[in-house]
Motif scaffolding. Sequence first.
Motif, PDB file in Angstrom:
ATOM      1  N   SER A  32      -0.296 -12.113  -1.591  1.00 18.80           N
ATOM      2  CA  SER A  32      -0.890 -10.822  -1.659  1.00 18.80           C
ATOM      3  C   SER A  32      -2.363 -10.879  -1.891  1.00 18.80           C
ATOM      4  O   SER A  32      -3.064  -9.877  -1.825  1.00 18.80           O
ATOM      5  CB  SER A  32      -0.228 -10.038  -2.783  1.00 18.80           C
ATOM      6  OG  SER A  32      -0.422 -10.698  -4.002  1.00 18.80           O
ATOM      7  N   SER A  73      -3.551  -3.958  -1.240  1.00 19.44           N
ATOM      8  CA  SER A  73      -2.410  -4.851  -1.363  1.00 19.44           C
ATOM      9  C   SER A  73      -1.191  -4.027  -1.742  1.00 19.44           C
ATOM     10  O   SER A  73      -1.283  -3.053  -2.485  1.00 19.44           O
ATOM     11  CB  SER A  73      -2.666  -5.914  -2.437  1.00 19.44           C
ATOM     12  OG  SER A  73      -3.748  -6.749  -2.069  1.00 19.44           O
ATOM     13  N   ILE A  77       1.892  -8.272   0.769  1.00 18.76           N
ATOM     14  CA  ILE A  77       1.160  -7.925   1.988  1.00 18.76           C
ATOM     15  C   ILE A  77      -0.184  -7.312   1.611  1.00 18.76           C
ATOM     16  O   ILE A  77      -0.260  -6.466   0.729  1.00 18.76           O
ATOM     17  CB  ILE A  77       1.965  -6.945   2.850  1.00 18.76           C
ATOM     18  CG1 ILE A  77       3.271  -7.595   3.319  1.00 18.76           C
ATOM     19  CG2 ILE A  77       1.156  -6.479   4.052  1.00 18.76           C
ATOM     20  CD1 ILE A  77       4.203  -6.652   4.056  1.00 18.76           C
ATOM     21  N   SER A  78      -1.236  -7.746   2.283  1.00 21.17           N
ATOM     22  CA  SER A  78      -2.571  -7.162   2.125  1.00 21.17           C
ATOM     23  C   SER A  78      -3.110  -6.788   3.495  1.00 21.17           C
ATOM     24  O   SER A  78      -2.804  -7.442   4.496  1.00 21.17           O
ATOM     25  CB  SER A  78      -3.527  -8.137   1.444  1.00 21.17           C
ATOM     26  OG  SER A  78      -3.147  -8.393   0.111  1.00 21.17           O
ATOM     27  N   ILE A 131      -4.691  -8.415   8.416  1.00 28.03           N
ATOM     28  CA  ILE A 131      -3.479  -8.326   7.611  1.00 28.03           C
ATOM     29  C   ILE A 131      -3.090  -9.719   7.154  1.00 28.03           C
ATOM     30  O   ILE A 131      -3.319 -10.702   7.866  1.00 28.03           O
ATOM     31  CB  ILE A 131      -2.335  -7.671   8.409  1.00 28.03           C
ATOM     32  CG1 ILE A 131      -1.137  -7.362   7.516  1.00 28.03           C
ATOM     33  CG2 ILE A 131      -1.932  -8.525   9.612  1.00 28.03           C
ATOM     34  CD1 ILE A 131      -0.123  -6.440   8.162  1.00 28.03           C
ATOM     35  N   SER A 132      -2.551  -9.826   5.949  1.00 21.77           N
ATOM     36  CA  SER A 132      -2.112 -11.113   5.429  1.00 21.77           C
ATOM     37  C   SER A 132      -0.776 -10.947   4.718  1.00 21.77           C
ATOM     38  O   SER A 132      -0.414  -9.853   4.274  1.00 21.77           O
ATOM     39  CB  SER A 132      -3.153 -11.715   4.476  1.00 21.77           C
ATOM     40  OG  SER A 132      -3.200 -10.993   3.258  1.00 21.77           O
ATOM     41  N   LYS A 133      -0.060 -12.050   4.639  1.00 21.46           N
ATOM     42  CA  LYS A 133       1.237 -12.089   3.942  1.00 21.46           C
ATOM     43  C   LYS A 133       1.302 -13.365   3.127  1.00 21.46           C
ATOM     44  O   LYS A 133       0.905 -14.427   3.609  1.00 21.46           O
ATOM     45  CB  LYS A 133       2.378 -12.075   4.950  1.00 21.46           C
ATOM     46  CG  LYS A 133       3.779 -12.176   4.325  1.00 21.46           C
ATOM     47  CD  LYS A 133       4.184 -10.856   3.698  1.00 21.46           C
ATOM     48  CE  LYS A 133       5.665 -10.860   3.294  1.00 21.46           C
ATOM     49  NZ  LYS A 133       5.913 -11.648   2.071  1.00 21.46           N
TER      50      LYS A 133
END
Length: 242
Positions: A18, A207, A212-213, A235-237
Amino acid sequence: MKKLIFFFVFSLLCFKASAQQTIFAVPSADVAEPGQLVVMETAQFDFLSPNSFWNGAHSAMFGIGYNTEINTTLFNTSSPASNNVSLGVGFKTAIPILKNELPEEEIKLTIGEMIPVSLEGQGDTVGNWTYGHLSFRLPKVKTRITAGSNFGTKQIFGRNQISFLGGIEQPIPFVEKTKVITSANLIADYFSGTHGFGFLILGLNASTIGGISAFGGYQIPNNPRCGHAGLIAGISKSFKLF
């Protein structure tokens, strides 16, 4: 136009995994926790103007402890083609300073190194990106300010360059009280110079539960040599592997 839209949607929906490891383009003072994998997709784009473009970066970071992560990024996938796609491997370390004496300030010295390898034969095959910055938070308002410098070669930036980098992250307090969004910030970052990262970018990130962010904003080039104005989204996970 259809190809540009396809590439953008693909980059946002087909991310592999996150914490947010950059502000927008400037490396942040966050590092993955030990045993944590963070995968991030970023896209810069403009589908409406005569200078329509899409540019993507695809990253993965893994925390190894000692305030350090190892990371890899595929740079400069784009439409129109950049002819400068490179794969970089490196590390980032964020060293706490005066952690016990000034806990609210969260002072950190962050250093990083990336070794990019050209996948398209643009001159020298192996390049370099070395960066360092100091960051701290203002007490009470919690604004994090980051400033430093970097040296990078054409495999990432389009040309060899030395420049200033910096950023601001301002938490939005009332958002942290919601059930879905765990944190949100107004953010901005900046690279000086006339290279491929030479932008001022303004926007926000958030976040959510589940690691997830996401972030979004608008980029303003330092001059036409840097590229075009447009939107940026990412997006990131995060995954806890052990």
